[in-house]
Design a protein around this motif. Structure first.
Motif, short mmCIF file in Angstrom:
data_model
loop_
_atom_site.label_atom_id
_atom_site.label_comp_id
_atom_site.label_asym_id
_atom_site.label_seq_id
_atom_site.Cartn_x
_atom_site.Cartn_y
_atom_site.Cartn_z
N THR A 1 0.81 -1.22 0.00
CA THR A 1 0.00 0.00 0.00
C THR A 1 0.84 1.27 0.00
OG1 THR A 1 -0.22 -0.30 2.40
CG2 THR A 1 -2.07 -1.01 1.03
N THR A 2 2.12 1.18 0.34
CA THR A 2 2.98 2.37 0.23
C THR A 2 3.21 2.77 -1.22
OG1 THR A 2 5.11 1.17 0.17
CG2 THR A 2 4.21 1.72 2.34
N ALA A 3 2.91 1.86 -2.16
CA ALA A 3 3.09 2.19 -3.57
C ALA A 3 2.25 3.40 -3.95
CB ALA A 3 2.72 0.99 -4.44
N ALA A 4 1.10 3.57 -3.33
CA ALA A 4 0.25 4.73 -3.64
C ALA A 4 0.98 6.03 -3.31
CB ALA A 4 -1.05 4.64 -2.85
N VAL A 5 1.70 6.05 -2.20
CA VAL A 5 2.45 7.24 -1.81
C VAL A 5 3.58 7.50 -2.80
CG1 VAL A 5 3.87 8.27 0.02
CG2 VAL A 5 1.87 6.87 0.61
N ALA A 6 4.27 6.44 -3.21
CA ALA A 6 5.37 6.59 -4.16
C ALA A 6 4.88 7.15 -5.49
CB ALA A 6 6.04 5.23 -4.38
N VAL A 7 3.74 6.66 -5.97
CA VAL A 7 3.19 7.15 -7.24
C VAL A 7 2.85 8.64 -7.13
CG1 VAL A 7 1.29 6.94 -8.87
CG2 VAL A 7 2.38 4.88 -7.98
N LEU A 8 2.25 9.04 -6.01
CA LEU A 8 1.90 10.45 -5.82
C LEU A 8 3.14 11.34 -5.81
CD1 LEU A 8 -0.95 10.30 -3.15
CD2 LEU A 8 -1.14 10.68 -5.61
N LEU A 9 4.20 10.89 -5.16
CA LEU A 9 5.44 11.67 -5.14
C LEU A 9 6.00 11.84 -6.55
CD1 LEU A 9 7.19 10.16 -1.99
CD2 LEU A 9 6.34 12.49 -2.22
N ALA A 10 5.95 10.79 -7.34
CA ALA A 10 6.46 10.86 -8.70
C ALA A 10 5.61 11.79 -9.56
CB ALA A 10 6.51 9.46 -9.32
N VAL A 11 4.29 11.70 -9.42
CA VAL A 11 3.40 12.56 -10.20
C VAL A 11 3.62 14.02 -9.85
CG1 VAL A 11 0.98 13.17 -10.59
CG2 VAL A 11 1.68 10.78 -10.57
N ARG A 12 3.77 14.29 -8.57
CA ARG A 12 4.02 15.68 -8.15
C ARG A 12 5.33 16.21 -8.72
NH1 ARG A 12 6.30 18.21 -2.90
NH2 ARG A 12 5.05 20.09 -2.59
N ALA A 13 6.37 15.37 -8.73
CA ALA A 13 7.67 15.81 -9.22
C ALA A 13 7.67 15.99 -10.74
CB ALA A 13 8.75 14.81 -8.82
N LEU A 14 7.00 15.11 -11.45
CA LEU A 14 7.07 15.11 -12.91
C LEU A 14 5.99 15.94 -13.58
CD1 LEU A 14 7.84 11.33 -13.38
CD2 LEU A 14 9.46 13.20 -13.68
N ALA A 15 4.83 16.06 -12.95
CA ALA A 15 3.72 16.81 -13.53
C ALA A 15 3.39 18.00 -12.66
CB ALA A 15 2.50 15.90 -13.72
N SER A 16 2.59 17.80 -11.63
CA SER A 16 2.25 18.89 -10.73
C SER A 16 1.60 18.34 -9.48
CB SER A 16 1.30 19.89 -11.39
OG SER A 16 -0.01 19.36 -11.44
N GLU A 17 1.58 19.14 -8.44
CA GLU A 17 0.90 18.74 -7.21
C GLU A 17 -0.60 18.66 -7.44
OE1 GLU A 17 0.24 20.56 -2.78
OE2 GLU A 17 2.32 20.46 -3.52
N ARG A 18 -1.13 19.53 -8.29
CA ARG A 18 -2.56 19.51 -8.59
C ARG A 18 -2.97 18.15 -9.16
NH1 ARG A 18 -5.40 20.55 -13.27
NH2 ARG A 18 -3.49 21.22 -14.32
N HIS A 19 -2.17 17.62 -10.07
CA HIS A 19 -2.49 16.32 -10.64
C HIS A 19 -2.40 15.22 -9.57
CE1 HIS A 19 -1.59 18.48 -14.43
NE2 HIS A 19 -2.46 17.64 -14.95
N ALA A 20 -1.39 15.29 -8.74
CA ALA A 20 -1.24 14.28 -7.69
C ALA A 20 -2.44 14.30 -6.75
CB ALA A 20 0.06 14.52 -6.92
N ARG A 21 -2.88 15.49 -6.38
CA ARG A 21 -4.01 15.60 -5.47
C ARG A 21 -5.29 15.05 -6.10
NH1 ARG A 21 -3.54 18.79 -0.93
NH2 ARG A 21 -1.51 19.78 -0.62
N ARG A 22 -5.50 15.33 -7.36
CA ARG A 22 -6.71 14.84 -8.03
C ARG A 22 -6.70 13.31 -8.15
NH1 ARG A 22 -9.87 18.40 -10.90
NH2 ARG A 22 -10.34 16.83 -12.48
N ALA A 23 -5.52 12.73 -8.30
CA ALA A 23 -5.42 11.27 -8.44
C ALA A 23 -5.43 10.54 -7.10
CB ALA A 23 -4.15 10.90 -9.21
N ALA A 24 -5.17 11.25 -6.01
CA ALA A 24 -4.98 10.61 -4.71
C ALA A 24 -6.14 9.70 -4.29
CB ALA A 24 -4.71 11.68 -3.64
N PRO A 25 -7.40 10.13 -4.35
CA PRO A 25 -8.48 9.21 -3.91
C PRO A 25 -8.56 7.95 -4.76
CG PRO A 25 -9.28 11.48 -4.09
CD PRO A 25 -7.93 11.44 -4.74
#
Length: 457
Positions: free
Chosen positions: A202-226
């Motif tokens: 389940t930590t994979a979800a956190v890793a994916v969010l960190l990568a999305v924030r770094a490569l795209a934007s925090e806005r995208h990471a937040r929208r994908a989080a749920p």
């Protein structure tokens, strides 16, 4: 904070593009096509299996048995689903970033544990990794680890003395060694092994969010989080060793994303390399991480500075295993033979080459399919925006899965085997509108699969 990193609010949404009003309808068409694909695979697979029994699955295209049931995890799963659908999108926008990451991991743990416990403690968790095909059956054979590593390839093929169980033979020895080390630390048995896989997975979800924030934007990471919480693939994340493999792969890519975007380039690059090296000694198929890794490198402005550290880290695990007498390429060559000795040699590629994609729909859900449709549009327009960067990332993951599909070494059981790649498709949900409706569809899919079927492995 740059504008890209700001959370989206109703007052800051960009103007609609021409044709965007038709996008939700097209999303529904894509979702409907995915459902139709799964239905056709189920009907065609049932016909083929009843005719000549070559698919070797009881409820095609999934490795599962029809068995409507409920269990102690049912109330908790329903509660988590309702809570995330109702409050997830708003909390993902408002929570401070670090609290959001903690909340995502906690919610993903609750979701995965509750789904696993729908099948009960023994059948859903403690007994999953103790069956005759699993890693725990071989723990006692690793009394002398160096000697076992030297002799490992001699037990891969069927017909050899004391040949390994299917999963042990089908993976490099780091997979089994993980459970050997847990056993020696006093955490032996199926319950601890299951808890390890769920907790790490389940930590994979956190890793994916960190990568999305770094490569795209925090806005995208937040929208994908749920969506990374209510992933339908949680049915197979709990409890499967592939959940653990998915986490190692996800953190390798997350550290790579941090390194190539200038976030502590040296330590992040080394960590990415170390975990990538470990990943390919957990599963031969994880060599296809290079496809996603190449996309991450291409997206990162600091890739040339990071690459030497990544390569240095990558060399560590292979050097250690080679020094102990395990030769990866020799073992993989034998694995190909073992694969065709078993049911893999009988399963028809002409069915599985497209039915595997139906299995993928069950893992990522119709929301992800709709998001991928939108991702393709951003690449067609050849934009250089955060949307386009995210599209490159998720479509690289899709490309890796297509390579695995065409290889002929992924015939069936891909709902579990493809987890390390499927999780990287989920950020495509950041492109969607109407998040609550799509989240409800994702949760409903997982609940139906888990309550109507007994999944294999």
């Amino acid at each position: 904070m740059t504008p890209d990193l700001l959370p989206e609010t109703p007052g800051t949404r960009p103007a609609r593009r021409p044709g965007e009003r038709r996008a939700p309808r097209r999303d529904l068409y894509a979702a409907g096509a995915a459902v139709l694909l799964f239905a056709v695979a189920a009907v065609a697979g049932t016909v083929v299996e009843h005719r000549d029994a070559t698919l070797h699955v009881k409820w095609p295209p999934l490795l599962a048995t029809w068995h409507p049931h409920a269990g102690p995890g049912t109330p908790a799963a329903l509660l988590v689903a309702v809570a995330v659908v109702a409050y997830g999108p708003a909390l993902a926008t408002r929570l401070p970033w670090r609290r959001l990451l903690a909340a995502v991991w906690g919610a993903a743990l609750a979701w995965t544990w509750s789904l696993a416990l729908v099948d009960g403690w023994q059948r859903g968790v403690a007994g999953r990794l103790t069956t005759r095909h699993e890693y725990l059956r071989a723990v006692g054979s690793f009394q002398d680890i160096p000697a076992t590593l030297r002799a490992f390839t001699g037990h891969i093929l069927l017909g050899t003395p004391d040949h390994w169980p299917a999963h042990v033979a089908g993976h490099p020895p780091a997979a089994t060694l993980t459970f050997v080390f847990l056993d020696r630390a006093g955490l032996g048995g199926g319950a601890w092994a299951g808890a390890w896989c769920i907790t790490l997975g389940t930590t994979a979800a956190v890793a994916v969010l960190l990568a999305v924030r770094a490569l795209a934007s925090e806005r995208h990471a937040r929208r994908a989080a749920p969506f990374l919480v209510l992933v339908p693939g949680a049915v197979w994340l709990g409890t499967s060793a592939d959940a653990y493999f998915a986490a190692v792969a996800a953190w390798a890519l997350a550290f790579l994303a941090l390194a190539v975007t200038g976030h502590r380039t040296r330590p992040a690059g080394l960590a990415a390399g170390l975990l990538a090296g470990l990943a390919v000694y957990l599963s031969y198929g994880l060599t296809l991480l290079v496809v996603i890794g190449a996309a991450v490198l291409w997206l990162g402005p600091a890739r040339l500075r990071a690459l030497p550290f990544v390569l240095a880290g990558c060399a560590v695990v292979p050097l250690v295993f080679t020094a102990f007498g395990f030769y990866w390429w020799d073992a993989y060559d034998l694995l190909v033979t073992r694969y065709h000795q078993g049911v893999g040699g009988e399963r028809p590629q002409v069915y599985w080459v497209w039915a595997n994609l139906a299995c993928l729909v069950a893992v990522v859900g119709v929301a992800t399919v709709a998001g991928l449709r939108r991702a393709g549009g951003f690449l067609v327009r050849r934009e250089r925006t955060a949307d386009a960067r995210l599209a490159v990332l998720v479509l690289a993951a899709l490309a890796a899965l297509l390579v695995a599909d065409l290889s002929g070494m992924s015939k069936a059981e891909t709902e579990r085997i493809w987890l390390p790649f499927a999780l990287w498709l989920l950020p495509a949900t950041a492109f969607l509108t109407g998040a609550r409706g799509w989240l409800a569809a994702q949760a409903l899919l997982a609940l139906l699969v888990n309550h109507l079927l007994l999944t294999g492995w």
